[in-house]
Motif scaffolding. Sequence first.
Motif, PDB file in Angstrom:
ATOM      1  N   ALA A   1      18.080 -21.967  17.799  1.00 42.83           N
ATOM      2  CA  ALA A   1      16.726 -22.571  17.614  1.00 42.83           C
ATOM      3  C   ALA A   1      15.820 -22.149  18.225  1.00 42.83           C
ATOM      4  O   ALA A   1      14.690 -21.727  17.794  1.00 42.83           O
ATOM      5  N   MET A   2      15.893 -21.764  19.849  1.00 41.58           N
ATOM      6  CA  MET A   2      15.117 -21.217  20.647  1.00 41.58           C
ATOM      7  C   MET A   2      14.992 -19.493  20.018  1.00 41.58           C
ATOM      8  O   MET A   2      13.681 -18.934  20.230  1.00 41.58           O
ATOM      9  N   ASP A   3      16.067 -19.050  19.685  1.00 36.55           N
ATOM     10  CA  ASP A   3      15.944 -17.621  19.326  1.00 36.55           C
ATOM     11  C   ASP A   3      15.011 -17.392  18.034  1.00 36.55           C
ATOM     12  O   ASP A   3      14.028 -16.543  17.705  1.00 36.55           O
ATOM     13  N   ALA A   4      15.289 -18.255  17.069  1.00 34.19           N
ATOM     14  CA  ALA A   4      14.295 -18.725  15.901  1.00 34.19           C
ATOM     15  C   ALA A   4      12.974 -18.686  16.121  1.00 34.19           C
ATOM     16  O   ALA A   4      12.069 -18.313  15.779  1.00 34.19           O
ATOM     17  N   GLY A   5      12.530 -19.842  17.204  1.00 36.79           N
ATOM     18  CA  GLY A   5      11.178 -20.011  17.614  1.00 36.79           C
ATOM     19  C   GLY A   5      10.656 -18.758  18.163  1.00 36.79           C
ATOM     20  O   GLY A   5       9.485 -18.429  17.735  1.00 36.79           O
ATOM     21  N   LYS A   6      11.336 -18.103  18.884  1.00 34.26           N
ATOM     22  CA  LYS A   6      10.930 -16.845  19.480  1.00 34.26           C
ATOM     23  C   LYS A   6      10.598 -15.777  18.622  1.00 34.26           C
ATOM     24  O   LYS A   6       9.375 -14.941  18.448  1.00 34.26           O
ATOM     25  N   ALA A   7      11.130 -15.710  17.270  1.00 36.08           N
ATOM     26  CA  ALA A   7      10.845 -14.846  16.309  1.00 36.08           C
ATOM     27  C   ALA A   7       9.966 -15.499  15.371  1.00 36.08           C
ATOM     28  O   ALA A   7       9.470 -14.630  14.354  1.00 36.08           O
ATOM     29  N   GLY A   8       9.469 -16.575  15.593  1.00 42.53           N
ATOM     30  CA  GLY A   8       8.338 -16.902  14.750  1.00 42.53           C
ATOM     31  C   GLY A   8       8.747 -17.565  13.256  1.00 42.53           C
ATOM     32  O   GLY A   8       8.156 -17.726  12.397  1.00 42.53           O
ATOM     33  N   ARG A   9      10.127 -18.102  13.225  1.00 40.49           N
ATOM     34  CA  ARG A   9      10.633 -18.705  12.254  1.00 40.49           C
ATOM     35  C   ARG A   9      11.620 -19.978  12.481  1.00 40.49           C
ATOM     36  O   ARG A   9      11.728 -20.431  13.499  1.00 40.49           O
ATOM     37  N   ALA A  10      11.894 -20.709  11.398  1.00 36.60           N
ATOM     38  CA  ALA A  10      12.402 -21.893  11.556  1.00 36.60           C
ATOM     39  C   ALA A  10      13.835 -21.646  11.616  1.00 36.60           C
ATOM     40  O   ALA A  10      14.489 -20.843  11.068  1.00 36.60           O
ATOM     41  N   TRP A  11      14.607 -22.553  12.306  1.00 31.49           N
ATOM     42  CA  TRP A  11      16.170 -22.490  12.465  1.00 31.49           C
ATOM     43  C   TRP A  11      16.759 -23.008  11.010  1.00 31.49           C
ATOM     44  O   TRP A  11      16.248 -23.770  10.425  1.00 31.49           O
ATOM     45  N   GLU A  12      17.800 -22.022  10.553  1.00 35.07           N
ATOM     46  CA  GLU A  12      18.489 -22.494   9.416  1.00 35.07           C
ATOM     47  C   GLU A  12      19.792 -22.528   9.612  1.00 35.07           C
ATOM     48  O   GLU A  12      20.426 -21.791  10.273  1.00 35.07           O
ATOM     49  N   ALA A  13      20.435 -23.753   9.033  1.00 34.86           N
ATOM     50  CA  ALA A  13      21.793 -23.962   9.326  1.00 34.86           C
ATOM     51  C   ALA A  13      22.782 -23.055   8.581  1.00 34.86           C
ATOM     52  O   ALA A  13      22.456 -22.602   7.283  1.00 34.86           O
TER      53      ALA A  13
END
Length: 390
Positions: free
Chosen positions: A132-144
Amino acid sequence: MAGRRLVVEADGGSRGNPGPAGYGAVVRDGDTGRIIAQAAEFIGHATNNVAEYKGLIAGLKAAREIDPDASVEVRMDSKLVVEQMSGRWKIKHPDMQPLAAEARTVLPRGQVEYTWIPRERNKDADRLANEAMDAGKAGRAWEAKPLVGAAAEPRAAGPVAEPAEPAPEKAVPKAGWAAPADLGTPTTFVLLRHGETPLTPEKRFSGSGGSDPALSEKGRWQAERAAAALAAAGSVQAVVSSPMRRTRETAETVAARLGLEVRYEDGLREVDFGAWEGLTFAEVQERHPDDLDAWLASPKARPTGSSESFTTLTHRAGVARDKILARYPGRTVLVVSHVSPIKTLVRLALGAPPDSMYRMELSAASLCAVQYYADGNASVRLLNDTGHLR
């Protein structure tokens, strides 16, 4: 038959503390250990503790969606969250208090227990928090990701090893035996069923979807008797009531005698009995035999035409209970309600199965009492007392 058991593993992290933060949570089947749900989210700038609490809340909500009546064991590597949610440590930080309060409203307290585990036993939730933190850093939402392969493999969901950290000096005894002084004054619920209505002597179903009858002449007399007894006892410090007419009239009669205001809580209302409203048990058995049999066999079954089961009631009453506990810690509260919510609160305090409700007698204007301790334990002190009506 024992209900379903679920295990929630939750974690949260912050890169900088405070800094960019996220949480992760998985729900496992309590028997097989297989992951059956997962959740994660980037939450922006926050501390580790905030992220951990948000992970806990997400895990509990995921478990509730799977089975709102399941017993849930929460496992976290945060000693702080585990101890605070278990009631052994005070929650002093203002950022933690509303999150802990929200976590307590997701599922009834009697359905959830907390266990500390070492970090290496919490790898799945930690992995999701980092995703989730990696997704946030990349400017996108986490996807399951699909639950396949190693992520979905079963893992032991039985008892975990004792934590490596030192155990408390004294084990906390159950409240019914000898509650230690450091738990403070318990919160006491004096549970008062409303007085009779015209439907009560005929034993007709009277829920929140019916005519909302007023008290009868005898019901008003019963409310006055209850008021006199509670005034003589002199212990009630607050009054909370279901908003239905019969409970309002009962609560207002008592509150007037005690010189207190009445606070109304919708979670204390009676179950909606749908097409059964106003019917006797025999009439329901004749008109809706299959639905009645299903309702008696399972807390998840609903009366004909109703959207509410006893499972739904359990969640609603548990939330109402926790809201009252949070508002009146260490005080004695008169809770004016109906047969089903009061029986539900009593059975949750006892840790009894749902079908125990059919083994309780609860007369009109009767009194019950339950004490709630800071460690999460409860003690039933009184059941169906009608001495004030004699």
